[in-house]
Design a protein around this motif. Structure first.
Motif, PDB file in Angstrom:
ATOM      1  N   ILE A   1      50.335  49.532  39.652  1.00 50.12           N
ATOM      2  CA  ILE A   1      49.755  48.852  38.491  1.00 50.12           C
ATOM      3  C   ILE A   1      48.243  48.756  38.664  1.00 50.12           C
ATOM      4  O   ILE A   1      47.753  48.322  39.698  1.00 50.12           O
ATOM      5  N   THR A   2      47.511  49.185  37.651  1.00 45.82           N
ATOM      6  CA  THR A   2      46.048  49.198  37.683  1.00 45.82           C
ATOM      7  C   THR A   2      45.486  48.137  36.729  1.00 45.82           C
ATOM      8  O   THR A   2      46.207  47.635  35.861  1.00 45.82           O
ATOM      9  N   PRO A   3      44.194  47.807  36.861  1.00 43.91           N
ATOM     10  CA  PRO A   3      43.591  46.887  35.900  1.00 43.91           C
ATOM     11  C   PRO A   3      43.699  47.400  34.466  1.00 43.91           C
ATOM     12  O   PRO A   3      43.883  46.611  33.530  1.00 43.91           O
TER      13      PRO A   3
ATOM     14  N   ALA B   1      54.392  48.583  43.144  1.00 47.36           N
ATOM     15  CA  ALA B   1      53.101  48.323  43.800  1.00 47.36           C
ATOM     16  C   ALA B   1      52.056  47.981  42.743  1.00 47.36           C
ATOM     17  O   ALA B   1      52.159  48.400  41.574  1.00 47.36           O
ATOM     18  N   ALA B   2      51.061  47.244  43.155  1.00 45.58           N
ATOM     19  CA  ALA B   2      49.980  46.872  42.238  1.00 45.58           C
ATOM     20  C   ALA B   2      48.678  46.792  43.014  1.00 45.58           C
ATOM     21  O   ALA B   2      48.645  46.335  44.165  1.00 45.58           O
ATOM     22  N   GLN B   3      47.610  47.259  42.396  1.00 49.19           N
ATOM     23  CA  GLN B   3      46.294  47.128  43.005  1.00 49.19           C
ATOM     24  C   GLN B   3      45.881  45.664  43.004  1.00 49.19           C
ATOM     25  O   GLN B   3      46.099  44.953  42.007  1.00 49.19           O
ATOM     26  N   PRO B   4      45.284  45.162  44.096  1.00 47.36           N
ATOM     27  CA  PRO B   4      44.895  43.746  44.162  1.00 47.36           C
ATOM     28  C   PRO B   4      44.008  43.313  43.003  1.00 47.36           C
ATOM     29  O   PRO B   4      44.170  42.213  42.468  1.00 47.36           O
TER      30      PRO B   4
ATOM     31  N   ALA C   1      56.643  37.866  42.612  1.00 40.89           N
ATOM     32  CA  ALA C   1      57.398  38.745  41.704  1.00 40.89           C
ATOM     33  C   ALA C   1      57.536  40.153  42.265  1.00 40.89           C
ATOM     34  O   ALA C   1      58.541  40.833  42.006  1.00 40.89           O
ATOM     35  N   LEU C   2      56.550  40.595  43.053  1.00 37.07           N
ATOM     36  CA  LEU C   2      56.586  41.959  43.598  1.00 37.07           C
ATOM     37  C   LEU C   2      57.346  42.039  44.917  1.00 37.07           C
ATOM     38  O   LEU C   2      57.643  43.145  45.393  1.00 37.07           O
ATOM     39  N   SER C   3      57.667  40.899  45.507  1.00 33.71           N
ATOM     40  CA  SER C   3      58.360  40.913  46.802  1.00 33.71           C
ATOM     41  C   SER C   3      59.772  40.343  46.723  1.00 33.71           C
ATOM     42  O   SER C   3      60.625  40.680  47.546  1.00 33.71           O
ATOM     43  N   ASP C   4      60.035  39.485  45.739  1.00 34.12           N
ATOM     44  CA  ASP C   4      61.338  38.841  45.606  1.00 34.12           C
ATOM     45  C   ASP C   4      62.358  39.851  45.079  1.00 34.12           C
ATOM     46  O   ASP C   4      62.073  40.632  44.155  1.00 34.12           O
TER      47      ASP C   4
END
Length: 427
Positions: free
Chosen positions: A216-218, A182-185, A171-174
């Protein structure tokens, strides 16, 4: 695109375009798998797709229609009726004349009543319509046997955490998804865990979280996710599976599992009084005389739940569940009661012996009613010597073999058995 023409939700934008993009369901898709072989043959019959929400039932149905070049009609059983089925049938008739087959996709097929399901039968049987029904409920209970016998049931599984995690990365690359976000792992790991195998919920939460934090954070995931109530259809299979798991955990003396299944039911919105009644049943069925206090505590928990309501009264249910799980177990009375009922229902109805009959009138006494009865407190030995069933009939129904207090009952029972047989008391 304008303010009045908003983009489709992320889950819709990322809907797989072919079978290779489908996430999960490896037991059905892939080289040599059942559905892959069926689609390759081009001979697609009717199917019931059974699985939890958000695992791709609708997507799979669309792709199946695409693979066999069939016309696809989608209906939801929540809003559709027999009229819509007739219209779909008429459309299928027109297309049949042009040499094209029609697949009718019926989402939430369990919502159709018997008459509505029966309306599909002749068209499925004739092959005019190829039916693909989707349901979250067990088809064995919710789909008519006649319709079920004409459709193959495929069981779809909840996505694994790795499946969901991979979907979030996509979803973050398509380009159809959230490119540039961006999102934190650890945020994606958290969302993959919280989603509970539901791809739609995972993507919807990711889309909301992307508006709350960059990256995006937890914390953003937690806020976007909100309070998640465990999936449970209050009248469906999940509900009864949870009740079964609770009862069997209590019977198996596992308080932690019993508490967990109780919490799942309470958080899922189960009626506390219904749960309380089942707990009372557990006390009578599985603890019985091994701990006579268990039934009293279960009744007290039911009364407390009724008096306080939820959530305060739920603590009393938890207390009862832990007590029952820890209590010694005996189903001797339960087994004896079933045997007694069976003896009454399947055997001859035994007459009450004359000496045990009620004798309130002189006429009855003249017929021998109550005659020769030995009153225990006047004649203990005579009381044991008399019969309590008709001559020649002996029922062995109750046998104490449980734990706890029933071990004491067993000794008393053995002495009583010997006394009724006229055997001398052993030293």
């Amino acid at each position: 695109m304008t303010l009045f023409d908003p983009p489709a939700p992320l889950a819709e934008r990322l809907r797989p375009r072919n079978l290779e993009e489908v996430v999960g369901q490896r037991h059905l898709l892939g080289p040599g798998k059942p559905l892959t072989r069926t689609l390759a043959s081009g001979r697609l019959g009717s199917f019931i797709l059974w699985g939890p929400p958000g695992v791709g039932k609708t997507t799979l149905a669309r792709l199946m229609a695409h693979e066999v070049a069939a016309h696809f009609i989608a209906l939801s059983a929540v809003s559709a009726g027999v009229k819509d089925v007739r219209e779909a049938t008429a459309e299928a008739e027109r297309l049949k004349g042009r040499g094209r087959r029609t697949i009718l996709f019926l989402d939430e097929i369990h919502r159709f009543n018997k008459a509505q399901q029966d309306a599909l039968l002749p068209h499925v049987e004739s092959g005019l319509l190829t039916l693909i029904g989707a349901t979250t409920e067990n088809p064995s209970f919710e789909v008519n046997p006649a319709l079920r016998s004409r459709a193959r049931t495929l069981v779809l599984e909840a996505l694994s955490q790795d499946d969901v995690r991979g979907l979030l990365d996509r979803a973050l690359s398509d380009s159809r998804g959230l490119p540039g976000v961006a999102a934190q792992p650890e945020a994606l790991d958290l969302l993959a865990r919280l989603a509970d195998g539901d791809a739609r919920r995972a993507l919807s939460t990711l889309e909301v979280a992307s508006t709350l934090a960059d990256p995006i954070t937890p914390e953003a995931v937690t806020e976007a996710f909100g309070r998640h109530l465990p999936q449970m259809d209050k009248g469906g299979e999940d509900f009864y599976n949870l009740i079964s798991a609770l009862h069997k955990s209590v019977r198996g003396s596992h308080p932690d599992a019993a508490l967990y299944w109780l919490a799942r039911m309470v958080e899922g919105g189960a009626d506390s009084l219904y749960v309380a009644r089942r707990i009372v049943r557990m006390a009578a069925e599985d603890i019985g005389l091994a701990d006579p206090q268990a039934l009293r505590l279960a009744i007290a928990a039911r009364d407390t739940a009724e008096f306080l309501g939820s959530p305060e009264g739920d603590l009393a249910l938890a207390q009862a569940v832990v007590y029952l799980a820890l209590a010694p177990k005996s189903n001797s009375v339960y087994t004896a009661w079933k045997a007694a009922l069976s003896a009454v229902r399947e055997g001859e109805h035994l007459p009450v012996p004359l000496h045990l009959r009620n004798a309130p009138t002189a006429l009855m006494r003249s017929q021998g009613y109550g005659q020769g009865y030995a009153y225990y407190f006047d004649d203990p030995e005579g009381s044991f010597a008399q019969t309590y069933l008709p001559e020649g009939h002996d029922l062995a129904l109750y046998r104490p073999d449980g734990e706890g207090w029933e071990t004491k009952v067993r000794e008393r029972w053995r002495k009583l058995q010997a006394a009724h047989r006229g055997e001398p008391e052993s030293e």
